[in-house]
Scaffold this motif. Structure first.
Motif: not given
Ligand code: GLU
Ligand code: ZN
Length: 470
Positions: A6, A8-10, A42, A181, A185, A199, A203
């Protein structure tokens, strides 16, 4: 096992090269394994998230042809779902309400720092047995295991171990009721059955916390790959605030998606010394073993070189089509100038982007009325230039074969016979014909402009500078 990755950008800014690398590697891995690539936005940070950024994120991915098979899912639409899970966790006592409030927490933090300890939450509310009345403000914390270790084998970095007693009881729901978050997530990755989380290394510290939550919910664990940072030439990490690394900007500047992806795939991954990769080669060759652990440096010059390569392997037809669309956009009748195919062939080896090519050939199609640039004349030319240009004018008027090779030969011969540098001839010609001090090869420009037009311009320019210097 179906591989599922995936992105999963903010949506708190536009995508930079680091973000796109995460997307590309995730996409490649899914495609390589006939898996599924999912897009998740996100956006639980309601203040910083903007729908314009979500749109731009999708626009960028579409432009680069990083197509997703599932989604886009928006976390903001699942808040109630997350909250229900948190309620369940409260019931099961794997999460608890913390009533400490900011002030007390800040005090705890300060005291810990004074004692030289890590500023962790001290667990005051962890074993409170009663629920305060519902008017009391609280956050919800996850009951992190207080001893033992949590470890995972990172696909890029190998085994990484954390001691549980170093991890806080993570806040999973804020005072305003919005889950955080790190919680959302975990729920999304679990429910979407993501198998590989790729990622940025920023993280890494979240991963043990997320693993503990997954374990408490009895979920299977995904594999993790944390990519090293990308830094700019000043060794600063790329950020969403820095426009020079914003990928959509490069679209506007006329870069091709192929060169952007080719550039990005090699930012931290390599295959022998191979530099050029088309998409199917990337899919075939991509693997985690060849990803570097050290930071990668973003180098715009390299990207320009790659784009130049793609500009020149593009079919004439493709480049012509893009150029025609640019002419139309600018309301310029391209039929009034030299044959497009010929100038593309001649000038594209000297250009890095299609826009550069467009701008450098534009004057062939514009009206003749280029104003002479007085500032350039005064800064770069002098009386001697008059003499040089007069000589050149006579040579060119007598040149029988008007082709770029013979024009160049004439210019070179003149520089030899007058014992002057080539630049002393080329610069006034540039200023005369184009009104600029930089241009592509002047002999080719003279050739395409044609003998008549070039000489006419030179003559007018001579008159103009004679007035200035004499
Ligand atoms: N939304 C996070 C970010 O933009 C990425 C989360 C993840 O990949 O786990 O940094
Ligand atoms: Zn508390």
């Amino acid at each position: 096992m179906l591989v599922k990755t995936r992105f999963a950008p903010s949506p708190t800014g536009e995508l930079h090269f680091g973000n796109i690398r995460t997307a590309l590697y995730s996409w490649l891995y899914a495609r390589k394994n006939n898996g599924v690539f999912l897009l998740r936005i996100e956006d639980t940070d309601l203040i910083r998230s903007k729908s314009i950024f979500s749109k731009k994120i999708m626009k960028t991915l579409k432009w680069l042809k990083l197509d997703w098979d599932e989604g886009p899912y928006f976390q903001s639409q699942r808040i109630n779902h997350y909250k229900n899970i948190i309620l369940e966790m409260l019931k099961k006592k794997i999460a608890y309400k913390c009533y400490c409030g900011h002030e007390k927490l800040n005090l705890i933090k300060k005291n810990k720092i004074l004692k030289g300890e890590k500023p962790r939450y001290d667990g005051t509310c962890r074993n409170l047995n009663k629920d305060f009345n519902s008017l009391n403000k609280y956050v919800v914390r996850f009951k992190n295991p207080s001893y033992g270790k949590v470890s995972f084998v990172d696909l890029v970095r190998g085994k990484i171990v954390f001691n549980n007693n170093e991890l806080d009881d993570l806040i999973i729901q804020r005072e305003n009721g919005i889950p955080t978050y790190n919680f959302c997530v975990v729920i999304d990755d679990m429910e979407s059955k993501i198998t590989h989380i790729i990622r940025g290394e920023d993280h890494i510290n979240n991963t043990p916390r997320q693993i503990n939550i997954l374990n408490s919910l009895g979920s299977k664990l995904p594999s993790y790959a944390h990519l090293s940072m990308i830094v700019d030439s000043h060794r600063k990490t790329l950020s969403k605030r820095n426009n020079s690394v914003n990928v959509l900007e490069y679209k506007k500047l006329g870069f091709f998606p192929e060169s952007i992806l080719n550039y990005i795939v090699r930012l931290g991954w390599s295959h022998k010394n191979k530099e050029i990769f088309n998409i199917s080669e990337m899919i075939k060759l991509f693997n985690f073993n060849s990803i570097t652990k050290s930071p990668s440096i973003f180098d715009k010059k390299k990207l320009l070189r790659l784009n130049k390569y793609y500009l020149n392997i593009n079919s004439l037809k493709k480049n012509k089509k893009i150029l025609i669309s640019l002419f139309k956009k600018n309301n310029i009748d391209f039929k009034k100038g030299p044959e497009l195919k010929k100038i593309i062939k001649t000038f594209s080896p000297h250009c890095s982007t299609i826009f550069e090519l467009f701008n450098s050939i534009l004057f062939f199609f514009k009206n003749n009325k280029i104003k002479f640039n007085k500032k350039y004349v005064k800064t770069y030319l002098n009386k001697k230039s008059i003499y040089i240009l007069k000589k050149l004018y006579i040579i060119l008027i007598n040149l029988k074969t008007w082709n770029s090779k013979d024009i160049l030969k004439s210019i070179k011969n003149l520089s030899i016979s007058l014992c002057i540098k080539l630049r002393e001839i080329i610069l006034p010609v540039r200023i005369a014909l184009l009104g600029t001090i930089h241009s592509l090869s002047i002999n080719k420009i003279l050739f395409f402009m044609g003998k008549k037009k070039s000489l006419l311009k030179l003559k007018k320019f001579l008159k103009y500078i004679i007035k200035i210097f004499i």
